[in-house]
Design a protein around this motif. Structure first.
Motif: not given
Length: 500
Positions: A198, A208, A211
Protein backbone atom coordinates in the motif's frame (compact mmCIF):
# COMPACT_ATOMS: atom_id res chain seq x y z
CA UNK A 1 8.31 27.01 13.48
CA UNK A 2 6.28 27.04 10.25
CA UNK A 3 2.74 28.33 10.63
CA UNK A 4 -0.45 28.46 8.52
CA UNK A 5 -2.93 31.34 9.02
CA UNK A 6 -6.33 31.91 7.41
CA UNK A 7 -7.69 35.40 6.65
CA UNK A 8 -11.04 36.57 5.30
CA UNK A 9 -10.69 40.27 4.40
CA UNK A 10 -13.71 42.46 3.87
CA UNK A 11 -14.03 45.16 1.19
CA UNK A 12 -11.08 47.57 1.28
CA UNK A 13 -9.43 45.88 4.28
CA UNK A 14 -5.62 45.95 4.28
CA UNK A 15 -3.32 43.27 5.74
CA UNK A 16 0.39 43.61 6.51
CA UNK A 17 2.08 40.26 5.88
CA UNK A 18 5.38 38.89 7.23
CA UNK A 19 7.80 36.88 5.02
CA UNK A 20 5.47 34.18 3.78
CA UNK A 21 3.78 32.27 0.98
CA UNK A 22 0.37 33.73 0.13
CA UNK A 23 -2.33 31.55 -1.41
CA UNK A 24 -5.41 33.32 -2.79
CA UNK A 25 -8.43 31.07 -2.29
CA UNK A 26 -11.15 33.50 -3.51
CA UNK A 27 -11.19 36.67 -5.64
CA UNK A 28 -8.06 38.80 -6.19
CA UNK A 29 -6.14 41.53 -4.39
CA UNK A 30 -3.90 44.50 -4.94
CA UNK A 31 -0.42 44.14 -3.47
CA UNK A 32 2.20 46.62 -2.35
CA UNK A 33 5.65 45.07 -2.11
CA UNK A 34 9.12 46.01 -3.31
CA UNK A 35 9.83 42.35 -4.09
CA UNK A 36 6.72 42.07 -6.29
CA UNK A 37 6.97 45.44 -8.00
CA UNK A 38 5.98 43.93 -11.36
CA UNK A 39 2.90 42.14 -9.99
CA UNK A 40 -0.10 44.37 -9.41
CA UNK A 41 -2.67 41.80 -8.41
CA UNK A 42 -2.75 38.49 -6.65
CA UNK A 43 -4.99 36.15 -8.64
CA UNK A 44 -7.37 33.51 -7.33
CA UNK A 45 -5.91 30.00 -7.27
CA UNK A 46 -2.28 31.10 -7.25
CA UNK A 47 0.42 31.20 -4.60
CA UNK A 48 3.04 33.94 -4.24
CA UNK A 49 6.16 34.45 -2.22
CA UNK A 50 6.27 37.76 -0.34
CA UNK A 51 9.25 38.84 1.72
CA UNK A 52 7.19 41.70 3.16
CA UNK A 53 4.34 43.94 2.04
CA UNK A 54 0.66 44.65 2.35
CA UNK A 55 -2.44 43.19 0.71
CA UNK A 56 -5.60 45.16 -0.02
CA UNK A 57 -8.98 43.46 -0.45
CA UNK A 58 -10.83 44.48 -3.66
CA UNK A 59 -13.83 46.79 -3.74
CA UNK A 60 -17.26 45.20 -3.41
CA UNK A 61 -15.72 41.78 -2.73
CA UNK A 62 -14.20 39.82 0.09
CA UNK A 63 -10.74 38.24 -0.12
CA UNK A 64 -9.99 34.74 1.15
CA UNK A 65 -6.29 33.96 1.62
CA UNK A 66 -4.03 31.54 3.42
CA UNK A 67 -0.61 32.56 4.67
CA UNK A 68 2.26 30.12 5.21
CA UNK A 69 4.87 31.74 7.42
CA UNK A 70 8.28 30.24 6.61
CA UNK A 71 11.46 31.93 7.76
CA UNK A 72 14.10 29.61 6.28
CA UNK A 73 13.21 29.69 2.58
CA UNK A 74 14.56 31.98 -0.13
CA UNK A 75 11.92 33.33 -2.48
CA UNK A 76 14.02 32.71 -5.58
CA UNK A 77 13.83 28.97 -4.89
CA UNK A 78 10.09 28.82 -5.63
CA UNK A 79 8.13 29.13 -8.86
CA UNK A 80 4.41 28.70 -8.16
CA UNK A 81 1.60 27.74 -10.47
CA UNK A 82 -2.19 27.74 -10.43
CA UNK A 83 -4.17 25.20 -8.40
CA UNK A 84 -7.90 24.82 -7.94
CA UNK A 85 -9.12 26.45 -4.68
CA UNK A 86 -11.82 23.78 -4.28
CA UNK A 87 -9.05 21.17 -3.99
CA UNK A 88 -6.40 23.27 -2.25
CA UNK A 89 -8.43 25.08 0.43
CA UNK A 90 -9.44 21.85 2.28
CA UNK A 91 -5.75 20.95 2.52
CA UNK A 92 -5.01 24.30 4.17
CA UNK A 93 -7.93 23.80 6.58
CA UNK A 94 -6.55 20.38 7.51
CA UNK A 95 -3.14 21.93 8.19
CA UNK A 96 -4.66 24.56 10.49
CA UNK A 97 -6.42 21.84 12.48
CA UNK A 98 -3.23 19.76 12.76
CA UNK A 99 -1.07 22.65 13.92
CA UNK A 100 -3.49 23.43 16.74
CA UNK A 101 -3.33 19.86 18.02
CA UNK A 102 -1.21 19.05 21.08
CA UNK A 103 -0.41 15.59 19.70
CA UNK A 104 3.22 15.07 18.67
CA UNK A 105 2.08 12.82 15.82
CA UNK A 106 -0.26 15.54 14.52
CA UNK A 107 2.57 18.08 14.58
CA UNK A 108 4.74 15.70 12.59
CA UNK A 109 1.92 15.17 10.10
CA UNK A 110 1.50 18.94 9.88
CA UNK A 111 5.11 19.42 8.74
CA UNK A 112 4.94 16.55 6.24
CA UNK A 113 1.61 17.66 4.74
CA UNK A 114 2.72 21.29 4.63
CA UNK A 115 5.77 20.58 2.47
CA UNK A 116 3.74 18.21 0.31
CA UNK A 117 1.22 20.99 -0.29
CA UNK A 118 3.92 23.52 -1.14
CA UNK A 119 5.42 21.02 -3.55
CA UNK A 120 2.06 20.46 -5.23
CA UNK A 121 1.82 24.19 -5.93
CA UNK A 122 5.23 24.37 -7.60
CA UNK A 123 5.43 21.39 -9.95
CA UNK A 124 3.22 22.35 -12.88
CA UNK A 125 5.95 24.07 -14.89
CA UNK A 126 5.81 24.42 -18.66
CA UNK A 127 7.94 21.87 -20.51
CA UNK A 128 9.85 23.35 -23.45
CA UNK A 129 10.70 20.10 -25.25
CA UNK A 130 10.45 16.33 -25.05
CA UNK A 131 13.74 16.02 -23.18
CA UNK A 132 12.28 18.19 -20.42
CA UNK A 133 9.12 16.09 -20.46
CA UNK A 134 11.13 12.89 -19.97
CA UNK A 135 13.11 14.53 -17.17
CA UNK A 136 9.84 15.65 -15.56
CA UNK A 137 8.38 12.13 -15.67
CA UNK A 138 11.57 10.64 -14.24
CA UNK A 139 11.50 13.04 -11.30
CA UNK A 140 7.76 12.98 -10.59
CA UNK A 141 6.89 9.31 -10.33
CA UNK A 142 4.97 10.18 -7.14
CA UNK A 143 2.45 12.30 -9.07
CA UNK A 144 -0.70 11.33 -10.88
CA UNK A 145 -0.85 12.73 -14.40
CA UNK A 146 -2.32 11.72 -17.74
CA UNK A 147 -1.09 12.00 -21.32
CA UNK A 148 -3.39 15.01 -21.61
CA UNK A 149 -1.66 16.64 -18.62
CA UNK A 150 1.78 16.08 -20.15
CA UNK A 151 0.64 17.36 -23.54
CA UNK A 152 -0.71 20.52 -21.92
CA UNK A 153 2.60 21.09 -20.13
CA UNK A 154 4.42 20.68 -23.44
CA UNK A 155 1.90 23.04 -25.12
CA UNK A 156 0.88 20.39 -27.64
CA UNK A 157 -2.32 18.57 -28.51
CA UNK A 158 -2.53 15.05 -27.02
CA UNK A 159 -2.37 13.41 -30.47
CA UNK A 160 0.66 15.43 -31.61
CA UNK A 161 2.37 14.94 -28.26
CA UNK A 162 1.82 11.17 -28.25
CA UNK A 163 3.15 10.85 -31.80
CA UNK A 164 6.26 12.96 -31.09
CA UNK A 165 6.90 11.22 -27.76
CA UNK A 166 6.77 7.74 -29.30
CA UNK A 167 9.12 8.82 -32.08
CA UNK A 168 11.55 10.10 -29.45
CA UNK A 169 11.41 7.16 -27.00
CA UNK A 170 10.09 4.27 -29.05
CA UNK A 171 7.07 3.72 -26.78
CA UNK A 172 3.81 5.60 -26.13
CA UNK A 173 3.85 8.13 -23.26
CA UNK A 174 1.36 6.15 -21.16
CA UNK A 175 3.58 3.06 -21.27
CA UNK A 176 6.65 5.21 -20.54
CA UNK A 177 5.00 6.70 -17.44
CA UNK A 178 3.91 3.29 -16.15
CA UNK A 179 7.37 1.86 -16.81
CA UNK A 180 8.99 4.60 -14.71
CA UNK A 181 6.45 4.11 -11.93
CA UNK A 182 7.08 0.35 -11.83
CA UNK A 183 10.85 0.90 -11.75
CA UNK A 184 10.37 3.33 -8.87
CA UNK A 185 8.17 0.76 -7.12
CA UNK A 186 10.95 -1.82 -7.35
CA UNK A 187 13.42 0.69 -5.94
CA UNK A 188 11.10 1.40 -2.99
CA UNK A 189 10.62 -2.32 -2.32
CA UNK A 190 14.32 -3.22 -2.56
CA UNK A 191 15.76 -0.27 -0.69
CA UNK A 192 13.21 0.06 2.14
CA UNK A 193 13.11 -2.94 4.45
CA UNK A 194 9.60 -3.85 5.59
CA UNK A 195 7.72 -1.47 3.28
CA UNK A 196 4.22 -2.68 2.42
CA UNK A 197 2.47 -2.73 -0.93
CA UNK A 198 0.00 0.00 0.00
CA UNK A 199 2.79 2.43 0.86
CA UNK A 200 4.64 1.60 -2.36
CA UNK A 201 1.48 2.15 -4.41
CA UNK A 202 0.76 5.53 -2.85
CA UNK A 203 4.35 6.72 -3.21
CA UNK A 204 4.20 6.22 -6.97
CA UNK A 205 0.92 8.08 -7.31
CA UNK A 206 -1.42 5.06 -7.54
CA UNK A 207 -4.00 5.16 -4.77
CA UNK A 208 -5.53 1.72 -5.47
CA UNK A 209 -3.04 -0.89 -4.25
CA UNK A 210 -4.91 -3.71 -6.03
CA UNK A 211 -4.68 -1.85 -9.34
CA UNK A 212 -0.99 -1.33 -8.66
CA UNK A 213 -0.53 -5.07 -8.00
CA UNK A 214 -2.15 -5.91 -11.34
CA UNK A 215 0.07 -3.43 -13.19
CA UNK A 216 3.19 -4.74 -11.45
CA UNK A 217 2.41 -8.38 -12.26
CA UNK A 218 1.66 -7.52 -15.88
CA UNK A 219 5.06 -5.85 -16.30
CA UNK A 220 7.23 -8.12 -14.12
CA UNK A 221 5.46 -11.45 -14.53
CA UNK A 222 5.18 -11.83 -10.75
CA UNK A 223 3.14 -10.10 -8.07
CA UNK A 224 4.79 -7.50 -5.81
CA UNK A 225 4.28 -9.93 -2.91
CA UNK A 226 6.42 -12.56 -4.62
CA UNK A 227 8.92 -9.91 -5.68
CA UNK A 228 9.35 -8.90 -2.04
CA UNK A 229 10.26 -12.52 -1.26
CA UNK A 230 13.15 -12.28 -3.75
CA UNK A 231 14.90 -9.86 -1.42
CA UNK A 232 14.25 -11.68 1.84
CA UNK A 233 18.01 -12.21 1.87
CA UNK A 234 19.01 -8.54 1.98
CA UNK A 235 22.50 -8.78 0.51
CA UNK A 236 24.85 -5.89 -0.26
CA UNK A 237 27.83 -6.48 -2.58
CA UNK A 238 30.92 -4.47 -1.64
CA UNK A 239 33.39 -5.34 -4.37
CA UNK A 240 34.98 -4.18 -7.60
CA UNK A 241 33.65 -7.41 -9.15
CA UNK A 242 30.13 -7.82 -10.49
CA UNK A 243 29.26 -10.50 -7.94
CA UNK A 244 25.63 -9.48 -8.35
CA UNK A 245 25.79 -11.66 -11.48
CA UNK A 246 26.19 -14.75 -9.29
CA UNK A 247 23.49 -13.65 -6.84
CA UNK A 248 20.95 -13.05 -9.58
CA UNK A 249 21.68 -16.47 -11.04
CA UNK A 250 20.86 -17.94 -7.63
CA UNK A 251 17.55 -16.07 -7.52
CA UNK A 252 18.72 -13.36 -5.10
CA UNK A 253 18.49 -9.68 -5.96
CA UNK A 254 21.03 -7.64 -3.98
CA UNK A 255 19.89 -4.45 -2.24
CA UNK A 256 23.21 -2.78 -3.15
CA UNK A 257 25.84 -3.66 -5.76
CA UNK A 258 28.81 -2.04 -7.59
CA UNK A 259 28.70 -0.06 -10.83
CA UNK A 260 31.22 1.64 -13.16
CA UNK A 261 29.62 4.81 -14.55
CA UNK A 262 32.59 5.75 -16.77
CA UNK A 263 32.64 2.32 -18.43
CA UNK A 264 28.87 1.88 -18.82
CA UNK A 265 27.52 5.45 -18.97
CA UNK A 266 24.36 4.59 -20.93
CA UNK A 267 23.13 1.78 -18.68
CA UNK A 268 23.45 3.19 -15.15
CA UNK A 269 27.03 1.98 -14.74
CA UNK A 270 26.33 -1.73 -15.31
CA UNK A 271 26.32 -4.00 -18.39
CA UNK A 272 23.04 -3.96 -20.29
CA UNK A 273 22.30 -7.61 -19.47
CA UNK A 274 22.24 -6.72 -15.75
CA UNK A 275 20.19 -3.53 -16.09
CA UNK A 276 16.70 -5.08 -15.98
CA UNK A 277 17.49 -7.67 -13.25
CA UNK A 278 19.00 -4.95 -11.04
CA UNK A 279 16.11 -2.51 -11.24
CA UNK A 280 15.58 -1.23 -7.72
CA UNK A 281 19.05 -2.14 -6.46
CA UNK A 282 21.14 0.71 -5.06
CA UNK A 283 24.18 0.99 -7.34
CA UNK A 284 27.47 1.88 -5.64
CA UNK A 285 30.18 3.70 -7.57
CA UNK A 286 33.12 1.27 -7.58
CA UNK A 287 35.36 3.86 -9.23
CA UNK A 288 35.81 5.61 -5.89
CA UNK A 289 35.99 4.49 -2.24
CA UNK A 290 32.76 2.97 -0.98
CA UNK A 291 30.96 4.84 1.78
CA UNK A 292 29.65 2.47 4.46
CA UNK A 293 26.94 5.01 5.37
CA UNK A 294 25.46 4.73 1.86
CA UNK A 295 25.34 0.96 2.14
CA UNK A 296 23.73 1.01 5.58
CA UNK A 297 20.82 3.13 4.30
CA UNK A 298 19.39 0.05 2.57
CA UNK A 299 19.66 -1.96 5.81
CA UNK A 300 21.34 -5.15 4.51
CA UNK A 301 21.18 -8.32 6.54
CA UNK A 302 24.54 -9.44 5.22
CA UNK A 303 27.39 -8.16 3.08
CA UNK A 304 29.49 -10.00 0.51
CA UNK A 305 32.88 -8.36 0.31
CA UNK A 306 36.11 -8.88 -1.63
CA UNK A 307 39.51 -7.27 -1.22
CA UNK A 308 39.30 -3.73 -2.57
CA UNK A 309 41.79 -2.11 -4.91
CA UNK A 310 42.18 0.99 -2.78
CA UNK A 311 43.52 -0.80 0.26
CA UNK A 312 43.10 0.94 3.59
CA UNK A 313 41.44 3.88 1.90
CA UNK A 314 38.45 1.60 1.36
CA UNK A 315 38.34 0.24 4.92
CA UNK A 316 34.69 -0.28 5.90
CA UNK A 317 33.09 -0.26 9.31
CA UNK A 318 29.82 -2.06 9.96
CA UNK A 319 27.23 -1.93 12.65
CA UNK A 320 27.56 -4.41 15.48
CA UNK A 321 26.45 -7.98 14.69
CA UNK A 322 26.44 -7.24 10.95
CA UNK A 323 27.20 -10.42 9.01
CA UNK A 324 30.06 -9.88 6.55
CA UNK A 325 31.25 -12.63 4.18
CA UNK A 326 34.72 -11.95 2.76
CA UNK A 327 35.70 -13.80 -0.41
CA UNK A 328 39.33 -14.12 -1.52
CA UNK A 329 40.27 -13.92 -5.19
CA UNK A 330 39.15 -17.06 -7.04
CA UNK A 331 40.81 -18.48 -10.15
CA UNK A 332 37.61 -19.71 -11.80
CA UNK A 333 34.24 -18.09 -12.36
CA UNK A 334 32.27 -20.92 -10.75
CA UNK A 335 34.40 -20.82 -7.58
CA UNK A 336 32.68 -17.52 -6.71
CA UNK A 337 29.31 -19.10 -7.46
CA UNK A 338 29.99 -22.03 -5.12
CA UNK A 339 31.13 -19.82 -2.24
CA UNK A 340 28.19 -17.45 -2.53
CA UNK A 341 25.73 -20.33 -2.80
CA UNK A 342 27.08 -21.82 0.43
CA UNK A 343 26.17 -18.66 2.35
CA UNK A 344 22.50 -19.06 1.35
CA UNK A 345 22.21 -22.87 1.21
CA UNK A 346 21.68 -22.92 -2.55
CA UNK A 347 24.16 -25.63 -3.50
CA UNK A 348 21.54 -27.46 -5.58
CA UNK A 349 21.07 -24.37 -7.74
CA UNK A 350 24.82 -24.34 -8.48
CA UNK A 351 24.68 -27.82 -9.98
CA UNK A 352 21.83 -26.78 -12.33
CA UNK A 353 23.59 -23.55 -13.36
CA UNK A 354 26.85 -25.35 -14.12
CA UNK A 355 25.05 -28.06 -16.09
CA UNK A 356 23.23 -25.47 -18.23
CA UNK A 357 26.48 -23.57 -18.78
CA UNK A 358 28.34 -26.71 -19.87
CA UNK A 359 25.60 -27.50 -22.38
CA UNK A 360 25.75 -23.94 -23.75
CA UNK A 361 29.55 -24.05 -23.99
CA UNK A 362 29.49 -27.43 -25.78
CA UNK A 363 27.05 -26.16 -28.43
CA UNK A 364 29.00 -22.92 -28.87
CA UNK A 365 32.29 -24.81 -29.25
CA UNK A 366 30.82 -26.93 -32.03
CA UNK A 367 29.40 -23.88 -33.79
CA UNK A 368 32.68 -21.94 -33.55
CA UNK A 369 34.91 -24.85 -34.57
CA UNK A 370 35.53 -23.62 -38.10
CA UNK A 371 36.48 -20.14 -36.86
CA UNK A 372 38.46 -21.18 -33.79
CA UNK A 373 40.67 -23.89 -35.35
CA UNK A 374 41.52 -22.26 -38.70
CA UNK A 375 44.69 -20.51 -37.48
CA UNK A 376 46.59 -19.36 -34.41
CA UNK A 377 44.96 -16.57 -32.42
CA UNK A 378 46.17 -13.69 -30.28
CA UNK A 379 43.88 -11.65 -28.06
CA UNK A 380 44.82 -7.98 -27.70
CA UNK A 381 43.37 -5.03 -25.79
CA UNK A 382 44.29 -1.55 -26.98
CA UNK A 383 43.84 0.48 -23.81
CA UNK A 384 44.61 4.19 -24.03
CA UNK A 385 48.24 4.25 -25.26
CA UNK A 386 48.86 0.68 -24.06
CA UNK A 387 48.71 -2.58 -26.03
CA UNK A 388 48.03 -5.65 -23.91
CA UNK A 389 48.70 -9.15 -25.21
CA UNK A 390 46.86 -11.81 -23.20
CA UNK A 391 48.12 -15.24 -22.29
CA UNK A 392 46.27 -18.50 -22.77
CA UNK A 393 45.31 -19.12 -19.13
CA UNK A 394 44.76 -17.69 -15.65
CA UNK A 395 42.12 -15.28 -16.93
CA UNK A 396 38.42 -16.16 -17.13
CA UNK A 397 38.00 -14.63 -20.58
CA UNK A 398 41.06 -16.34 -22.08
CA UNK A 399 40.20 -19.67 -20.52
CA UNK A 400 36.72 -19.42 -22.04
CA UNK A 401 38.18 -18.72 -25.49
CA UNK A 402 41.15 -21.05 -25.57
CA UNK A 403 40.32 -23.89 -23.23
CA UNK A 404 36.52 -24.05 -23.29
CA UNK A 405 35.56 -22.89 -26.79
CA UNK A 406 38.62 -24.30 -28.54
CA UNK A 407 40.27 -21.21 -30.06
CA UNK A 408 43.81 -22.19 -31.03
CA UNK A 409 46.34 -19.96 -29.21
CA UNK A 410 49.58 -18.78 -30.81
CA UNK A 411 52.35 -20.94 -29.41
CA UNK A 412 54.36 -17.94 -28.18
CA UNK A 413 51.66 -16.31 -26.10
CA UNK A 414 52.48 -15.64 -22.44
CA UNK A 415 51.23 -18.46 -20.24
CA UNK A 416 49.42 -16.34 -17.67
CA UNK A 417 47.80 -12.93 -17.43
CA UNK A 418 48.99 -10.40 -19.99
CA UNK A 419 52.08 -8.49 -21.09
CA UNK A 420 52.34 -4.98 -22.47
CA UNK A 421 53.81 -4.95 -25.98
CA UNK A 422 54.63 -2.60 -28.85
CA UNK A 423 53.49 -2.89 -32.45
CA UNK A 424 56.97 -4.12 -33.36
CA UNK A 425 56.68 -6.92 -30.79
CA UNK A 426 53.27 -7.82 -32.19
CA UNK A 427 54.92 -7.99 -35.63
CA UNK A 428 57.49 -10.41 -34.26
CA UNK A 429 54.72 -12.62 -32.89
CA UNK A 430 52.81 -12.29 -36.19
CA UNK A 431 49.67 -14.32 -35.32
CA UNK A 432 47.34 -15.65 -38.00
CA UNK A 433 44.35 -13.93 -36.41
CA UNK A 434 43.96 -11.09 -33.92
CA UNK A 435 40.90 -10.64 -31.73
CA UNK A 436 40.73 -7.14 -30.26
CA UNK A 437 38.67 -7.29 -27.07
CA UNK A 438 37.30 -4.29 -25.13
CA UNK A 439 38.92 -2.04 -27.76
CA UNK A 440 37.22 0.68 -29.77
CA UNK A 441 37.75 0.82 -33.51
CA UNK A 442 39.21 4.31 -33.06
CA UNK A 443 41.84 2.95 -30.66
CA UNK A 444 42.76 0.14 -33.07
CA UNK A 445 42.88 2.58 -36.00
CA UNK A 446 45.33 4.69 -34.05
CA UNK A 447 47.65 1.69 -33.55
CA UNK A 448 47.19 0.81 -37.23
CA UNK A 449 48.94 4.03 -38.23
CA UNK A 450 52.26 2.34 -37.44
CA UNK A 451 54.25 2.24 -40.73
CA UNK A 452 54.72 -1.54 -40.56
CA UNK A 453 51.18 -2.39 -39.52
CA UNK A 454 50.27 -3.78 -42.94
CA UNK A 455 53.09 -6.32 -42.65
CA UNK A 456 51.12 -8.28 -40.08
CA UNK A 457 49.87 -11.61 -41.49
CA UNK A 458 46.45 -11.04 -39.90
CA UNK A 459 46.17 -7.65 -41.60
CA UNK A 460 47.23 -9.00 -45.01
CA UNK A 461 44.71 -11.84 -44.75
CA UNK A 462 41.96 -9.61 -43.34
CA UNK A 463 41.82 -11.63 -40.14
CA UNK A 464 41.49 -8.68 -37.77
CA UNK A 465 38.38 -8.92 -35.54
CA UNK A 466 37.02 -6.02 -33.45
CA UNK A 467 33.70 -7.06 -31.88
CA UNK A 468 31.71 -4.71 -29.68
CA UNK A 469 32.93 -6.42 -26.52
CA UNK A 470 32.80 -3.75 -23.82
CA UNK A 471 30.32 -5.90 -21.89
CA UNK A 472 32.11 -9.22 -22.29
CA UNK A 473 32.82 -10.36 -18.75
CA UNK A 474 32.59 -14.15 -18.22
CA UNK A 475 33.19 -14.10 -14.45
CA UNK A 476 29.52 -14.73 -13.71
CA UNK A 477 26.84 -16.98 -15.27
CA UNK A 478 24.90 -14.13 -16.88
CA UNK A 479 28.03 -12.41 -18.21
CA UNK A 480 29.42 -15.72 -19.47
CA UNK A 481 26.23 -16.45 -21.37
CA UNK A 482 26.23 -12.91 -22.77
CA UNK A 483 29.82 -13.26 -24.06
CA UNK A 484 29.18 -16.65 -25.67
CA UNK A 485 26.09 -15.28 -27.43
CA UNK A 486 28.14 -12.26 -28.53
CA UNK A 487 30.89 -14.42 -30.05
CA UNK A 488 28.42 -16.60 -31.94
CA UNK A 489 26.57 -13.55 -33.22
CA UNK A 490 29.75 -11.67 -34.19
CA UNK A 491 31.01 -14.52 -36.37
CA UNK A 492 27.66 -14.55 -38.18
CA UNK A 493 26.49 -17.86 -36.78
CA UNK A 494 22.86 -18.61 -36.00
CA UNK A 495 22.54 -17.74 -32.31
CA UNK A 496 19.22 -19.56 -32.02
CA UNK A 497 21.08 -22.85 -32.49
CA UNK A 498 22.65 -22.33 -29.06
CA UNK A 499 19.34 -23.22 -27.46
CA UNK A 500 18.11 -25.97 -29.77
Amino acid sequence: MNKVVYHLLEEGEELIVPPSIIYVAANSAAVSSNELSNIYTLSEGKAYWMKNGSILSPANKYLKIYIIEISDMKHEEIIFTSTEPCKTSPKFDELIALQESKSFLDRCNFQAKLWKLIGSMTEDQTLDDLDQTIHYINNHTHKQFTVQDLAAKARMTPVTFARAFKKKTGIPPKEFVLDKKMKKAKELIVQNKGINIKDVSQQIGIQDEFYFSRLFKKREGISPTIYIKKIQNRVAVVSQLFLQDHLLSLGIQPVAAPMYPSIFPKTNGIPSYLEKPLEGTMLLNAEKPFDSKDIMTVDPDCIIKTSLHHGEQQALTWVKNREVHSIDFQNKWDDYLVKIAQYFSKEEAVANIKKEMEQLETRAKEMLRGVARSGEWAVVWVRNEEIRLYGSSNHACMELLYQTLGFKPHNELPKNGYVTITVNELLELDPDKILFLWSTKAAVDKVAKHPDWNQLKAVRNQEIFIPSSQEWDPWGPLGRKHMIEGLVSYFNLDKTLLYV
